[in-house]
Design an enzyme around this catalytic site. Structure first.
Site, PDB file in Angstrom:
ATOM      1  N   TYR A 137       0.817  -1.214   0.000  1.00 16.97           N
ATOM      2  CA  TYR A 137       0.000   0.000   0.000  1.00 16.97           C
ATOM      3  C   TYR A 137       0.855   1.270   0.000  1.00 16.97           C
ATOM      4  O   TYR A 137       0.722   2.104  -0.919  1.00 16.97           O
ATOM      5  CB  TYR A 137      -0.968  -0.015   1.182  1.00 16.97           C
ATOM      6  CG  TYR A 137      -1.703   1.292   1.370  1.00 16.97           C
ATOM      7  CD1 TYR A 137      -2.569   1.772   0.390  1.00 16.97           C
ATOM      8  CD2 TYR A 137      -1.530   2.064   2.519  1.00 16.97           C
ATOM      9  CE1 TYR A 137      -3.236   2.979   0.537  1.00 16.97           C
ATOM     10  CE2 TYR A 137      -2.193   3.265   2.674  1.00 16.97           C
ATOM     11  CZ  TYR A 137      -3.046   3.721   1.685  1.00 16.97           C
ATOM     12  OH  TYR A 137      -3.701   4.923   1.843  1.00 16.97           O
ATOM     13  N   LYS A 141       1.236   3.785  -3.262  1.00 23.32           N
ATOM     14  CA  LYS A 141       0.749   5.156  -3.098  1.00 23.32           C
ATOM     15  C   LYS A 141       1.880   6.159  -3.342  1.00 23.32           C
ATOM     16  O   LYS A 141       1.648   7.259  -3.872  1.00 23.32           O
ATOM     17  CB  LYS A 141       0.151   5.349  -1.708  1.00 23.32           C
ATOM     18  CG  LYS A 141      -1.203   4.676  -1.521  1.00 23.32           C
ATOM     19  CD  LYS A 141      -2.281   5.259  -2.433  1.00 23.32           C
ATOM     20  CE  LYS A 141      -2.727   6.633  -1.963  1.00 23.32           C
ATOM     21  NZ  LYS A 141      -3.833   7.171  -2.823  1.00 23.32           N
TER      22      LYS A 141
END
Length: 348
Positions: A137, A141
């Protein structure tokens, strides 16, 4: 002005849509499922996946600005799932903004893009991405944010916002995870919870997005940058957890899991998920344990200077609002000592 919000039916996306429609802005959303809440607001809904360039093109066409809020979030799971949504999806958004001559793009990033073991204490946006992220994640990102910032140009002004631990009425993430972690009146967590953590109320996060959109349209020169967004009120994690649980009507005592045990259990969990290629985004992970053990708070000077940002609601007022609106929860507290843990129970 016509504005597209990707992920408009989500926790933050819906609040952004509420604020845009309250201004009288023609607002549309791109999401995978229809939303009755968006329908009630009068938001035009485009159904499709971020990884589908044609779906993104149809949604972006005719818009003056895009708030790119959609993402796959989680603390574990295989990179391919996060890459498809967070990186390829963001690339599609940027490319379609250029193709349809959109003038402004506000990207919802996360403070986790710069997180590293040891934590973040009063850091500024000059801190580089770490050489290695602990989970897919934050890694994806960070890649998505870099795409958005590199796209900044006289034709397309871009900015990336980095809120951290968004909470408030209807929170489907942090507070419910804490409630699920309570067993017999005990909240088993790694460490003693003394690490200082800053958070972001839902209204603060949405307010920052509209500020950024306004500033990009008025002064495109502030673009091409990332900005930390939070309450500017770091508190011990143990205190935050206590307040959120109390707002849900739950009394629970913090029970510290030894950090080495929690970290070892997370490493085993990470390795197991890699072997079986599990898609579970909320499993125990080294990233989660590191965030729970270490401080993370930020210098908001840049957002205050460039965006005129100030939180529209304080932490205490937000808690009072949360207590008024939170659904009742079962309180299974007992006056029993903390057990010797074998596997830590931690929130997502």
């Amino acid at each position: 002005m016509k504005v597209l919000v990707t992920g408009g039916s989500g926790f933050l996306g819906l609040e952004i849509c509420r604020r845009l429609t309250a201004r009288g802005v023609a607002t549309s959303s791109l999401g995978r499922r229809p939303s009755t809440a968006l329908e009630r607001l009068g938001v035009r809904q485009h159904l499709g996946d971020l990884a589908d360039a044609h779906a993104v093109s149809r949604a972006v066409a005719g818009c003056d600005a895009v708030i790119h809020n959609a993402a796959l979030a989680g603390v574990s799971g295989p990179s391919r799932l996060y890459w498809a949504t967070n990186v390829l999806g963001t690339r599609n958004v940027v490319e379609q903004c250029r193709a349809h001559q959109v003038r402004a793009l506000v990207h919802t990033s996360t403070a986790s893009v710069v997180f590293r073991p040891g934590g973040l204490e009063g850091v500024t946006e000059d801190l580089p991405y770490p050489s290695r992220h602990l989970a897919a994640y934050p890694r994806t990102k960070a890649a998505a944010e870099a795409l958005v910032l590199r796209a900044h140009s006289p034709e397309l002004a871009t900015v990336s916002l980095r809120p951290h631990v968004i909470w408030g009425p209807g929170d489907p993430h942090f507070a419910p995870a804490l409630a699920r972690a309570v067993r017999g009146g005990r909240l088993l967590m790694p460490g003693d919870g003394g690490n200082l953590v800053d958070t972001t109320h839902l209204r603060t996060a949405a307010h920052a997005h509209l500020l950024a959109l306004d500033r990009l349209r008025q002064s495109p020169g502030i673009g091409g940058r990332a900005y930390f967004i939070s309450q500017g009120d770091p508190r011990p994690l143990r205190e935050i957890a206590h307040h959120f649980l109390r707002a849900a009507g739950i009394d629970a005592r913090w029970c510290a899991v030894p950090p080495r045990l929690a970290t070892a259990a997370a490493a085993v969990s990470d390795a197991g998920l890699r072997v079986v290629r599990s898609p579970r985004p909320l499993a125990l992970s080294r990233f989660l344990v590191a965030e729970l053990l270490h401080p993370h708070h930020f210098d908001l000077t840049a957002a205050r200077r460039e965006l005129s940002f100030e939180p529209p609601i304080g932490f205490e007022a937000g808690l009072a609002e949360l207590a008024r609106t939170a659904p009742p929860a079962f309180d299974d507290s007992e006056n029993t000592p903390c057990p010797t843990p074998t596997t830590p129970s931690v929130p997502s």
